[in-house]
Enzyme design. Structure first.
Site, PDB file in Angstrom:
ATOM      1  N   CYS A 133      14.380  50.190  36.988  1.00 20.40           N
ATOM      2  CA  CYS A 133      13.608  51.694  37.399  1.00 20.40           C
ATOM      3  C   CYS A 133      13.806  51.889  38.999  1.00 20.40           C
ATOM      4  O   CYS A 133      14.176  52.873  39.515  1.00 20.40           O
ATOM      5  CB  CYS A 133      12.173  51.717  37.109  1.00 20.40           C
ATOM      6  SG  CYS A 133      11.910  51.626  35.375  1.00 20.40           S
ATOM      7  N   HIS A 134      13.342  50.727  39.794  1.00 23.61           N
ATOM      8  CA  HIS A 134      13.444  51.006  41.159  1.00 23.61           C
ATOM      9  C   HIS A 134      14.262  49.674  41.900  1.00 23.61           C
ATOM     10  O   HIS A 134      14.055  49.764  43.234  1.00 23.61           O
ATOM     11  CB  HIS A 134      12.065  51.268  41.822  1.00 23.61           C
ATOM     12  CG  HIS A 134      11.520  52.394  40.969  1.00 23.61           C
ATOM     13  ND1 HIS A 134      10.402  52.177  40.077  1.00 23.61           N
ATOM     14  CD2 HIS A 134      11.484  53.664  41.104  1.00 23.61           C
ATOM     15  CE1 HIS A 134       9.986  53.324  39.556  1.00 23.61           C
ATOM     16  NE2 HIS A 134      10.704  54.325  40.207  1.00 23.61           N
ATOM     17  N   GLY A 135      14.985  49.210  41.062  1.00 26.81           N
ATOM     18  CA  GLY A 135      15.795  48.218  41.917  1.00 26.81           C
ATOM     19  C   GLY A 135      15.130  46.792  42.322  1.00 26.81           C
ATOM     20  O   GLY A 135      15.387  46.471  43.475  1.00 26.81           O
TER      21      GLY A 135
ATOM     22  N   TYR B 294       9.707  61.972  43.984  1.00 27.52           N
ATOM     23  CA  TYR B 294      10.403  60.709  43.674  1.00 27.52           C
ATOM     24  C   TYR B 294      11.411  60.175  44.404  1.00 27.52           C
ATOM     25  O   TYR B 294      11.218  58.945  44.824  1.00 27.52           O
ATOM     26  CB  TYR B 294      11.020  60.994  42.153  1.00 27.52           C
ATOM     27  CG  TYR B 294      11.233  59.888  41.409  1.00 27.52           C
ATOM     28  CD1 TYR B 294      10.199  58.959  41.127  1.00 27.52           C
ATOM     29  CD2 TYR B 294      12.543  59.479  41.011  1.00 27.52           C
ATOM     30  CE1 TYR B 294      10.354  58.035  40.264  1.00 27.52           C
ATOM     31  CE2 TYR B 294      12.897  58.340  40.312  1.00 27.52           C
ATOM     32  CZ  TYR B 294      11.769  57.592  39.911  1.00 27.52           C
ATOM     33  OH  TYR B 294      11.775  56.426  39.291  1.00 27.52           O
TER      34      TYR B 294
END
Lengths: 169, 421
Positions: A133-135, B294
């Site tokens: 998702c966000h590493g 985001y």
């Protein structure tokens, strides 16, 4: 109106507001608390897992309280790697011994501590887990090494009931 | 509210209007004096009203067939798509309608930014608008969870986990939001309830938004105060009604294109896979309209600070009327602001693009620069510009640049008195 700073009426106002606030709070609280986990959700608090079929280097994922729990039977290299890390290099310093009761078995919540995705097994820069998702990169002990996650993956309460059975919760 | 007294012609009308002045209200709305130079960017208010009504009507119909239960939600959506008469059409209108709603609201917001519509005396209209925008994002997010596909489930997990960044009470709040230890059936049922509620809150706020608008009246492309009614105004009906109607038809062509030709292009294929709490999709990306925020979230390496940056990026808009120190409203007369405006537009588009890309390497660098610039625009550029910028002369009335002179005598006197000084 009189010049007096407080009088009987002021007292009555204050007392009325105070009792009113308590009453309003008593009505609002059930409305808020009804959203907390209910009795049926809380009842599903523990689960037993048979791990006799898991070979070294393999991970199984079981569902506990609606969340995935990774149970990994680590290889000697992975254990060595997890133990060799200098504690100062860690964002969230935790010894491997404190995370795995039995070094061969790593039991942890498969939930990224950033925003709750399920990290992928055997991926990332540290041969552990990688959250797509966000590493966030986790090592072979599930400790955060790189990326936005603030803490290591959580270790749930668990114990070995016998050599082949783990009870989570 | 009304500038002149209105009396219904018929006896019955008068009898009713004396008891409930609905006819006075209707008369106020039809005769309402509007600046005669409003361009097509001003038609998006009407378009947004259309979008809201479309979402409410299609949503009501969908709710007749949808089942808010973790075991049945996904199947019930497929049931709508395959079995319900015209169910596919109604669902595609509702799903694409959300995107169209955001498309229109972004144009509406950037119109306001260009022409300075948020400035005094329209700050309250602007702030109500920001609240509506926040509620729209909440409604869109909640609605996206309802089909209970993979993106629904993991989007819900990620967004609710944002609250876990709050120190001390964060975890408790997340458990409370979920009604359990993960996103599950209790989460779905409450999301459905709130998704149903929010559009009606928005409807109420829209009434306040328009009410607040009707106090000072519309801003206009040259951003000057106009006297109403005067030679600078035309009645709302038929002039603006026709113009809004034409723009709405053009908008509906775009809307229909998406619904009939590419109904899934704005969605994610992963959402046609039923929710699975054991597998996270390889790329979690929010809907296009949330991407700039985001990108801001992901550009900050710290969890709590990332969440704060993302929320600030939205809430900073509420402070805009006070951050922009320029007394001149319209960018038409602000040569420097006009350039910074377009840089901001580009900046937001870049944020949207990198928000859709993986958060690594060059994308991450670009996201960080664009995030920094976004805040710089509002916190440094706008306050300083108001003092430094040399603006070009502002006309006294809408007709003055074309006809010379001004129908607004008070304004002429004011201009003369400036000359005397």
């Amino acid at each position: 109106m009189s010049e007096k700073k407080t009088n009987r009426r002021d007292f009555l106002f204050t007392a009325t507001y105070a009792v009113g606030a308590v009453g309003a709070g008593a009505v609002v609280w059930p409305m808020i608390d009804q959203m907390n986990p209910d009795a049926s959700v809380k009842a599903l608090a523990s689960t037993e897992v048979d791990v006799s079929t898991v070979n070294p280097g393999k991970t199984i994922t079981v569902l506990w309280r609606g969340k995935p729990v990774f149970i990994r039977r680590r290889t000697p290299e992975e254990i060595a790697e997890a133990k060799s890390v200098k504690i100062e290099d860690l964002k969230h310093p935790e010894k491997d011994e404190d995370r795995a009761q039995n070094p061969e078995w790593l039991v942890m919540l498969g939930v990224c501590t950033h925003l709750g995705c399920v990290p992928l097994d055997q991926k990332g820069d540290y041969n552990g887990w990688f959250c797509p998702c966000h590493g966030s990169h986790y090592d072979t002990s599930g400790r955060i090494r790189k990326g936005p996650a603030p803490t290591n993956m959580e270790i749930p309460e668990y114990k070995f009931v016998d050599a082949n059975t783990i009870k989570i919760g | 509210m009304s500038e002149h007294e209105y009396t219904p012609k018929s006896k019955v009308g008068k009898w009713f209007n004396d008891r409930l002045p609905l006819l006075t209200l209707a008369n106020h709305l039809t005769d309402y004096p509007t600046p005669k130079n409003l361009n097509y960017w001003w038609t998006f208010g009407g378009i947004l009203t259309f979008c809201l009504i479309t979402q409410i009507v299609t949503g009501l119909v969908l709710a007749m067939h949808y089942i808010a239960h973790a075991d049945m939600a996904f199947q019930s959506v497929e049931h709508i798509m395959r079995d319900v008469n015209y169910g596919w059409l109604i669902r595609y209108i509702h799903a694409n309608g959300a995107s169209m709603f955001f498309l229109a609201v972004y144009i509406h917001i950037f119109r306001s930014l260009f022409y300075g519509s948020y400035k005094s005396p329209r700050e309250v209209i602007w702030i109500i608008g920001i609240i509506i925008y926040l509620l729209m994002m909440a409604a869109a997010f909640l609605g996206y969870v309802l089909p209970w596909g993979q993106m629904s489930f993991w989007g819900a997990t990620v967004i609710t986990n944002l609250f876990s960044a709050i120190p001390l009470v964060g975890e408790g709040i997340v458990t409370w939001l979920w009604g359990g230890y993960s996103v599950d059936n209790p989460t779905l049922t409450r999301f459905f309830t709130l998704h149903y509620l929010i559009p009606f809150l928005i409807l109420g706020l829209v009434v306040l938004h328009i009410w607040a608008l009707h106090v000072p009246g519309n801003n206009n492309p040259i951003g000057i105060d106009i006297k109403k009614p005067s030679k600078d105004t035309v009645p709302f009906h038929p002039y603006i009604v026709i113009k809004d109607g034409f723009a709405l038809l053009m908008f509906m062509i775009v809307f229909a294109f998406f619904v009939f030709y590419t109904p899934n292009i704005l969605g994610h294929a992963d959402n046609y896979i039923e929710a699975n709490p054991l597998v996270t999709p390889a790329h979690i990306v929010p809907e296009w309209y949330l991407l700039p925020f985001y990108a801001i979230l992901r550009s900050v390496p710290d969890k709590l600070l990332g969440v704060i940056a993302m929320l600030s990026a939205i809430l900073i808009l509420a402070a805009l009327p006070w951050l922009d120190t320029s007394k001149i409203r319209s960018a038409v007369f602000r040569p420097l602001y006009k350039q910074f405006y377009w840089i901001l537009v580009a900046d937001v588009l870049i944020l949207g693009y990198v928000g859709a890309m993986p958060a690594e390497g060059l994308y991450l660098l670009v996201a960080r620069i664009a995030t920094a610039y976004y805040f710089l625009h509002f916190l440094v550029v706008l306050p300083v510009l108001g003092f430094k910028e040399r603006t070009t002369p502002v006309p006294l009335s809408i007709t003055e640049p074309i006809l010379g002179g001004s129908p607004n005598l008070a304004a002429v006197k004011k201009k003369d008195s400036f000359k005397d000084q």
